[in-house]
Design an enzyme around this catalytic site. Structure first.
Site, mmCIF file in Angstrom:
data_model
loop_
_atom_site.group_PDB
_atom_site.id
_atom_site.type_symbol
_atom_site.label_atom_id
_atom_site.label_comp_id
_atom_site.label_asym_id
_atom_site.label_seq_id
_atom_site.Cartn_x
_atom_site.Cartn_y
_atom_site.Cartn_z
ATOM 1 N N GLU A 80 0.821 -1.204 0.000
ATOM 2 C CA GLU A 80 0.000 0.000 0.000
ATOM 3 C C GLU A 80 0.860 1.261 0.000
ATOM 4 O O GLU A 80 0.575 2.214 -0.734
ATOM 5 C CB GLU A 80 -0.930 -0.017 1.216
ATOM 6 N N ALA A 133 6.759 -36.629 -12.338
ATOM 7 C CA ALA A 133 6.770 -36.756 -13.787
ATOM 8 C C ALA A 133 6.638 -38.239 -14.110
ATOM 9 O O ALA A 133 7.281 -39.079 -13.473
ATOM 10 C CB ALA A 133 8.068 -36.199 -14.372
ATOM 11 N N TRP A 169 15.924 -38.839 -18.215
ATOM 12 C CA TRP A 169 14.887 -38.045 -17.585
ATOM 13 C C TRP A 169 13.537 -38.486 -18.111
ATOM 14 O O TRP A 169 13.418 -38.901 -19.268
ATOM 15 C CB TRP A 169 15.076 -36.552 -17.876
ATOM 16 N N LEU A 188 18.291 -30.889 -5.534
ATOM 17 C CA LEU A 188 17.066 -30.243 -5.061
ATOM 18 C C LEU A 188 17.227 -28.756 -4.786
ATOM 19 O O LEU A 188 16.785 -28.246 -3.753
ATOM 20 C CB LEU A 188 16.512 -30.948 -3.811
ATOM 21 N N GLU A 238 8.610 -34.067 -3.641
ATOM 22 C CA GLU A 238 9.175 -34.665 -4.853
ATOM 23 C C GLU A 238 9.608 -36.103 -4.579
ATOM 24 O O GLU A 238 10.640 -36.566 -5.034
ATOM 25 C CB GLU A 238 10.351 -33.835 -5.364
ATOM 26 N N GLY A 248 6.531 -43.035 -4.918
ATOM 27 C CA GLY A 248 5.200 -43.501 -4.552
ATOM 28 C C GLY A 248 5.086 -44.036 -3.151
ATOM 29 O O GLY A 248 4.023 -43.950 -2.528
ATOM 30 N N LEU A 296 6.300 -42.883 -0.427
ATOM 31 C CA LEU A 296 6.060 -41.798 0.537
ATOM 32 C C LEU A 296 4.854 -40.964 0.143
ATOM 33 O O LEU A 296 4.146 -40.436 1.007
ATOM 34 C CB LEU A 296 7.307 -40.919 0.649
ATOM 35 N N ALA A 344 2.041 -41.972 -1.086
ATOM 36 C CA ALA A 344 0.781 -42.598 -0.657
ATOM 37 C C ALA A 344 0.434 -42.283 0.793
ATOM 38 O O ALA A 344 -0.681 -41.831 1.079
ATOM 39 C CB ALA A 344 0.837 -44.105 -0.899
#
Length: 598
Positions: A85, A196, A212, A246, A330, A333, A335, A337
């Site tokens: 502001e 991915a 990749w 990372l 990232e 599977g 972890l 789930a």
């Protein structure tokens, strides 16, 4: 989004350049101008995403007078920097006088001296349009009240500005501060699961090789997501198999903390994540796991945090306590789930590459969730599709962006509906279960009521809910309907009466009284009135809430309750506020008469 007036009682009916911007929003109606400029404020606010944790994202746009000419704008760059502001006012200079301000979010008070509000008042702003009230309770509504008390016209989206034409503006304001809204609601950081996968649903080959799956362009988008996050979470498998770095890799700016979850601490002694010169690393593990390796990593500067039982919910609660606002998962599977099952994943980003890798043992993005039927599948909401190079990015929310609190009626409507409600500062009292502080307000409370029957005799009902459910069938000329009434009346609990009444209504719709939909509100009101007049302490408790909005906080009943995200109609709360007004008027009248007679 439902109309905000639906919370009301019934009546008899969200570093800017400091330059002057002189562009115009093409445009037609005042409504479209408000929408366009609110969205611009939200877009401005988004420039600081990933930099303002744990604070909201603020954007401010000032137009000249009532025109659509933008003369100043600003956004909060990071905590501890000049508020949006004040930036906008300084950019606009004298052109701000008499102008209109658009804010995606109600101003906070990061200075402790009301700088944001003071800047607008001193600049001579005539009108302020606010996208969202502040999501933190101790700030919610205070800036709006201060502005109004200075004679500035304040319009809040969804309260004073209602209608379908404002939905896109509301969505923009909600989205730009979604992390704060989730954090304030669920007391965990906003969590995004990113993965991915190939077209056949694999995140790696059977060998574990994964470099990749997606294209360079998609990986660039991932770096952007990391830059918007306070922390990145991976599991031990990811560290062992991929040895990731990372980092955001954007050449400066915000760098998220890296968190490794490993129950057994079965981790390599050397890994890129143990280099903490560029980014900080935390390893979350089970208490007592591999103390020797813990000491070695601690000597490298890695923080080790032990949990009695390592699980996603407790790790996110720990991140909440550290002040994290947004977390990017990232992980693989195994972890992903349990994180989904624990309810800590709020949004999903799935990068789908036009490749097929096959392999019955190739890993998938999400492990076992315990679901055995397709009807149990979790559906995303507000789903988006975007092509990124050869890949397709599919994103959506597992849990809708929360409103946080039920909507507060507009300032103009409050005094005419209930004089006890202040137009500038409204408290909200929620009730649901009977053991809540105001649980006695519930129609399920154990307060028998005596009500007249069709034959004129009076009958005692175990609860308001018993009476309400039974009256779905009262007056129907059928012995079966009369049997239903007696069964519901003698139900062992209000919950049982409710289940029975709803089931019988579904199974025997022809035995439900023809006027039920038009009369059920009156039925409930009669029963509530009897209850509160029968029990003086309940009447006193109801009157003690004068000045507060009452909300029945049922997460699933969207007619009588407020719903999980405030989408319900809250008819029970509205009826109680109507009854409260009636009782207070009678008390005031009695006191007046008594004063006159003396």
């Amino acid at each position: 989004m439902r109309s905000l007036s639906s919370w009301l009682p019934l009546t008899p009916h969200h570093p800017s350049s400091r330059r002057i911007i002189t562009c115009s929003v093409a445009g037609a109606s005042k409504h479209s101008q408000d929408v366009s400029l609110l969205r611009r404020a939200a877009d401005l606010a988004d420039r600081s995403a990933g930099c303002t944790s744990p604070h909201p994202n603020f954007g401010c746009v000032i137009t000249r007078g009532s025109s659509d000419q933008v003369v100043g704008e600003g956004f909060l760059y990071a905590q501890g920097t000049k508020c949006a502001e004040l930036q906008a006012v300084e950019a606009a200079g004298e052109l701000a006088r008499g102008g209109v301000v658009y804010l995606n979010l109600e101003p906070g008070d990061c200075y402790g001296d009301h700088t944001a509000v003071s800047a607008l008042v001193q600049a001579g702003i005539s009108r302020v349009v606010v996208g969202l009230r502040h999501p933190l309770q101790h700030l919610r509504g205070k800036a709006i009240q201060s502005l109004r008390s200075q004679g500035i016209q304040v319009h809040v989206l969804g309260e004073d500005l209602q209608g379908r034409q404002y939905e896109e503006a509301l969505k923009s304001c909600l989205t730009v501060n979604a992390p704060l809204l989730y954090r304030a609601t669920f007391h965990v950081p906003f969590s995004v699961l990113k993965y991915a996968m190939t077209l056949d649903g694999k995140i790696a080959a059977s060998s574990g090789h994964a470099s990749w799956v997606s294209s360079r362009l998609s990986r660039g988008r991932v770096f952007e997501l990391r830059g918007r996050s306070d922390a990145i979470v991976v599991g031990g498998n990811t560290v062992r198999h991929d040895d990731p770095q990372l980092t955001a890799r954007h050449g400066g700016g915000h760098v998220p903390v890296r968190i490794v979850m490993s129950q057994t601490f079965d981790l390599p002694e050397e890994a890129k994540l143990w280099n903490v010169l560029e980014a900080y690393t935390i390893v979350a593990t089970q208490r007592g796991a591999r103390k020797d390796l813990q000491k070695k990593l601690a000597a490298k500067g890695v923080e080790v945090v032990e949990f009695d039982i390592l699980n996603p919910r407790d790790v996110m609660a720990y991140c909440y306590d550290r002040g994290y606002l947004s977390v990017l998962w990232e992980c693989g599977g195994g972890l992903a789930a349990p994180a989904i099952s624990a309810g800590v994943i709020h949004k999903v980003y799935a990068f789908v590459a036009p490749k097929i890798i096959g392999g019955s043992n190739a890993p998938s993005p999400v492990g076992e969730l315990g679901m055995v039927q397709m009807s149990q599948a979790l559906n995303l909401v507000d789903v988006s599709f975007e092509q990124i190079g050869p890949d397709m990015l599919i994103s959506g929310y597992l849990q809708p962006i929360p409103d946080l609190f039920p909507m507060i009626p507009s300032a103009n409507e409050i005094p005419s509906i209930d004089p006890t409600l202040s137009p500038y500062e409204t408290n909200i009292i929620s009730f649901y279960k009977t053991w809540d502080p105001f649980g006695a307000f519930s129609n399920f409370s154990a307060h028998p009521i005596e009500m007249p029957c069709e034959n004129g005799e009076r009958t005692v009902w175990p609860s308001v809910e018993h009476y309400y459910q039974a009256h779905k069938f009262v007056g129907v000329d059928s012995p079966v309907a009369r049997e239903f009434v007696e069964k519901i009346k003698t139900a062992n609990s209000p919950e049982e009466a409710a289940r029975m009444g709803r089931r019988l209504q579904r199974e025997h719709p022809k035995l439900v009284r023809a006027d039920w939909e038009s009369t059920k509100i009156d039925v409930m009101y009669r029963a509530l009135k009897c209850k509160f007049l029968t029990y003086p302490h309940l009447n006193t408790m109801l009157c003690s809430t004068a000045g507060s909005v009452l909300v029945e906080a049922s997460p699933h009943d969207l007619f009588w309750g407020g719903g999980r995200e405030g989408e319900g109609l809250n008819y029970l709360g509205r009826l109680l506020m109507q009854l409260r007004s009636e009782v207070l008027r009678k008390e005031a009248s009695s006191n007046f008469t008594l004063t006159q007679s003396t």
